[in-house]
Design a protein around this motif. Sequence first.
Motif, short mmCIF file in Angstrom:
data_model
loop_
_atom_site.label_atom_id
_atom_site.label_comp_id
_atom_site.label_asym_id
_atom_site.label_seq_id
_atom_site.Cartn_x
_atom_site.Cartn_y
_atom_site.Cartn_z
N ALA A 99 4.63 13.22 2.59
CA ALA A 99 5.58 12.14 2.42
C ALA A 99 6.76 12.66 1.63
O ALA A 99 6.74 13.78 1.09
CB ALA A 99 4.93 10.95 1.71
N GLY A 100 7.79 11.83 1.53
CA GLY A 100 8.95 12.15 0.73
C GLY A 100 9.22 11.05 -0.27
O GLY A 100 8.56 10.00 -0.25
N PRO A 101 10.19 11.24 -1.14
CA PRO A 101 10.50 10.21 -2.14
C PRO A 101 10.91 8.88 -1.54
O PRO A 101 10.77 7.84 -2.18
CB PRO A 101 11.64 10.84 -2.95
CG PRO A 101 11.53 12.31 -2.72
CD PRO A 101 11.01 12.45 -1.32
N ASP A 102 11.41 8.90 -0.31
CA ASP A 102 11.82 7.65 0.31
C ASP A 102 10.65 6.85 0.88
O ASP A 102 10.81 5.68 1.22
CB ASP A 102 12.83 7.93 1.44
CG ASP A 102 12.23 8.81 2.53
OD1 ASP A 102 11.32 9.61 2.21
OD2 ASP A 102 12.68 8.71 3.69
N SER A 103 9.47 7.48 0.97
CA SER A 103 8.32 6.79 1.56
C SER A 103 7.15 6.61 0.60
O SER A 103 6.26 5.80 0.87
CB SER A 103 7.84 7.53 2.82
OG SER A 103 7.59 8.89 2.53
N LEU A 104 7.11 7.32 -0.52
CA LEU A 104 6.00 7.20 -1.48
C LEU A 104 6.57 6.99 -2.87
O LEU A 104 7.36 7.81 -3.36
CB LEU A 104 5.13 8.45 -1.45
CG LEU A 104 3.97 8.49 -2.45
CD1 LEU A 104 2.99 7.34 -2.22
CD2 LEU A 104 3.22 9.83 -2.37
N PHE A 109 9.21 8.28 -8.14
CA PHE A 109 9.07 8.26 -9.60
C PHE A 109 9.28 9.66 -10.19
O PHE A 109 10.04 9.84 -11.14
CB PHE A 109 7.69 7.72 -9.96
CG PHE A 109 7.29 7.87 -11.40
CD1 PHE A 109 7.83 7.05 -12.37
CD2 PHE A 109 6.37 8.83 -11.78
CE1 PHE A 109 7.47 7.19 -13.71
CE2 PHE A 109 6.00 8.98 -13.11
CZ PHE A 109 6.55 8.15 -14.08
N ARG A 110 8.63 10.66 -9.59
CA ARG A 110 8.76 12.02 -10.09
C ARG A 110 10.17 12.57 -9.88
O ARG A 110 10.69 13.33 -10.71
CB ARG A 110 7.72 12.92 -9.42
CG ARG A 110 6.29 12.61 -9.90
CD ARG A 110 5.25 13.35 -9.10
NE ARG A 110 3.91 13.13 -9.66
CZ ARG A 110 2.78 13.49 -9.05
NH1 ARG A 110 2.83 14.09 -7.86
NH2 ARG A 110 1.62 13.24 -9.61
N ARG A 115 15.43 14.18 -12.24
CA ARG A 115 16.87 13.97 -12.38
C ARG A 115 17.22 13.61 -13.83
O ARG A 115 18.25 14.03 -14.36
CB ARG A 115 17.35 12.89 -11.43
CG ARG A 115 17.34 13.33 -9.95
CD ARG A 115 17.67 12.17 -9.03
NE ARG A 115 18.93 11.53 -9.39
CZ ARG A 115 19.33 10.36 -8.90
NH1 ARG A 115 18.58 9.70 -8.03
NH2 ARG A 115 20.50 9.84 -9.28
N ALA A 116 16.35 12.83 -14.45
CA ALA A 116 16.58 12.47 -15.86
C ALA A 116 16.53 13.71 -16.74
O ALA A 116 17.30 13.85 -17.70
CB ALA A 116 15.55 11.45 -16.31
N ALA A 117 15.63 14.62 -16.43
CA ALA A 117 15.51 15.84 -17.23
C ALA A 117 16.76 16.71 -17.11
O ALA A 117 17.08 17.49 -18.02
CB ALA A 117 14.28 16.63 -16.79
#
Length: 974
Positions: A99-104, A109-110, A115-117
């Motif tokens: 999966a990718g960030p757009d689906s999970l 979250f990770r 990006r925050a780091a």
Amino acid sequence: MHTRFTVLGPLRAWRGEIEFVLGPPKQRALLAFLLTQPGHPVAVHEIVDVLWGQNPPDSAVNVVHRHIGALRRCLEPELPARGTSRWLLRGSGGYRFEAGPDSLDLLRFRQLRERAAEALRPADATELLVEALNLWRGPAASGIPPEVRAHPAFGVVDGEHLATVKEAADLALEAGRELGARVLVPLRRAAAHHPLDEALQARLILTLAATGHQAEALDVYGAVRSRLDEDLGVRPGPELQTAQRRVLTRAYVPGQDPVTADGSGSAGGTTGAGRRTPAAEPGGRTPAVVVPAQLPAESRSFTGRAAELARFRDLLPGDAAPTVVISAIGGMAGVGKTTLAVHWAHRIADRFPDGQLYVDLRGFHPTGTTMSAAEAMRSFLDALGVPAQRVPAGLDAQAALYRSLLARRRMLIVLDNARDTEHVRPLLPGAPGCMVVVTSRSQLYGLVAGEGAHSVTLDVLGEDDALRFLSRRLGSERIAREPDAAHRIVAACGGLPLALAIVGARAMVNPTFPLSGIAAELTEGGDSLQGFSGEAPAADARSAFSWSYELLSPGAARVFRLLSLHPGSGCSVAAAASLAGQRPAQVRPLLAELTRAHLLSETVPGRFGCHELLRVYGAELSDALDAPAEQRAARHRLYDHCLHSAHAADSTLAPSRERIDLEPPLPGTEVSRFLDHAAAAEWLEANRTVLLAVIEQSARLDSGRQTWQSAATIELYLDRNGHRQEQVAVQTMALTTARRLGDPRGQAHAHRALGFALGRLERREEAADHLARALDLFARLGDPAGQGRVHRYCAFLANAQGRHEEALGHYGHADALYREAGRRSAQASVANEVGWTHILTGDHRKALEECGRALMIHQETGDRNGEAAAWDSLGYAHHHLHEHDRALECYAHALRLYRAIRDRSLEADTLAHIGTTLHAAGERDEAADAWRQALDILDAIGHPDADEVRARLTALADAGSDEAASRHEGEREH
């Protein structure tokens, strides 16, 4: 339409606006487990472990495959029968969820955390972390069966949430009041779920104050202080005290550390926003932090011990504790040492953020199968994430590694049921910050005098506490109706918690029985347990045992007696059936009856154990009621169960492997059978300690052939899994037993196995001596196949020392002997090993000839293990001849076969070879991909070759960076 999955809270999935129905609980749990590890293959045996624990049904693997098929049909109804799924992919002996960030949501979250780091401004980083925290709707995968959600994979994801809340709170102090107010929402929620997490509560206090809620901040401090005092009997730690002081002095300003007064940081790098990040391993991989949580469940009926708990509170180490704090709990068996230790450990576990270690050392086990310090040490190193292949050979070296791992950690270690001081001394950490709790029947003078331990000796419960104990089990109303009878029961049991528990269980399952009748029956008995002669409470405890025993059906009573002959810490249904000489279907209801009577406990589904006093009592009953011949027959059926089941597992894993022939088991023996490689490997791992204990007991009590036969059967399993110290111990017992029996065949096998194991440990002179003895014995026996295998081991030893001509001589003898024995598959293995020796000498054309001959024979005999090895060797030879395309073709055949037979370590070995050939051919990206696949497998199984593959990836990445820099310089010059 877009498909999306959520695991940060309840497990759910949608296609567009339509939510999927994800099936029954086990199927949902399987999907949830895969979602916690997106993009990483999860072995089928790991999935079975998570869904069913230590004793899965025989059909477990098939059920996993059916659940995967059902999930694929649910998520992709248009998928053809043999089509490749978009989400659930097969590979590396298991399944992975892609999966990718757009689906999970977990990946999103990770991604936001990463990006925050990288953000340069605290405000930007805080915005991203708040967005990440808003994805959470509760604990990870909430709603799946709790026994599955207890798996560490879900705890790791929950831990990421808690860490993110703390990071956001740290940044909010610099980002301003508006963002601080937005952080307060997840921060309050997390603080409510973790009321004793002082670091989290300190951040809540500071964030409240920074957003204008100073009064509430001080109220929170007061509430936490009261809770710590009431629940743990401790004062606030330095983090909370510092937070309160900063609120009072209004020192919560940007740029100050929100939890430490001196502004000191911890090891590791920092992000642009000032937050700590873990250092990456070579190759860009972030190391997994192992945080063991091994404490057993706490007893609900814990009562009293106020004085002991008060003493323990004063022992808690502070942040600057100069030494390790050790508490030694002593007392008679059944007095509640373990119950108190576990109760206290649970109350203070939050103060030891690096985890808890627990081991039952079985110091007074009635069968004499005490867990050695070396065994306990290996279990701790395993819990701390040390692969078996990296564990040093000697106990001193293991203890040094253990102490190094615990340095600068705050851990709680519970060493239960120790025999004496020397039993636990190697298991003590060396650096401050840890706390050790030791329980023992012995007075540990050496621990007190030599290590400064604080000794606490438990007595039986006082009358008031014993009455409260009964009241918690039976209800206050029942005690109030017959107070005199309750006092008589307490007196008859002498306040011994174990006796009270058994009597209470009898009264609970018979609520209409008057307590006066129970009290009368207890006072009529006058016998005493031999282990507690002269101790009145123990005499009455035995009355309680006998009274419960006499209520059993004859079948259950017989099983209870015979279970005392089992030497391991957990007895499976099949082992119990073998002891009883019955079928599992006949034994299961008897085990259930014993469990209901609290004479047994089901420690994990399908595995049973009992308190050692009850085991002693069962052994006494067996000695009195069972004829010696019946006891011997029961033990021999147990030995046959272990031997024949291990033989069946080994035969499933490698059908063409050389192994000893066995006589049929005794009638009444239950032999486990296995449908596939995964089930066989899982059985061996689950029963490894039982197999070792059975070998030790048979060597000590019976001296039968099962001792050396069992050792010979599990030899290669122990070797492949890196248990080399255990191997030496087991084969030494086998040799001693075979000598006592005057059995030359047993001696030959034991010498051979010892020679191989000692060679692995680089004790080469001893290894050579054992192999020479084995060769002589097999020759006298007229066993050419046995001689052939010893010659192969001699060749391995010679090659390890660079004596390749000597190795080829041994292989020549082995080939002739196997030909004489008619073992064509073994001849093929010799040819392949000869080819490998030629590779070592640089004669790659000769290697191709020998390995090609091996391949042909393995294909004719259907030996897929041997065929895969031959293909791999051929690929290696072609690689060194710079015939890269041909090498890759050979490796592809080997890889397909290793995956089919589920040999993960050799699959990784071939992938590493593929990467090396691709790199030599200039295919850098493809090489990196192959090496990454190999590294994933090696890391998963804890193989020492992982470091070598990781180094290759690092070197490849460094070389790429250098080339990019050179190109950039060239552009600047032009």
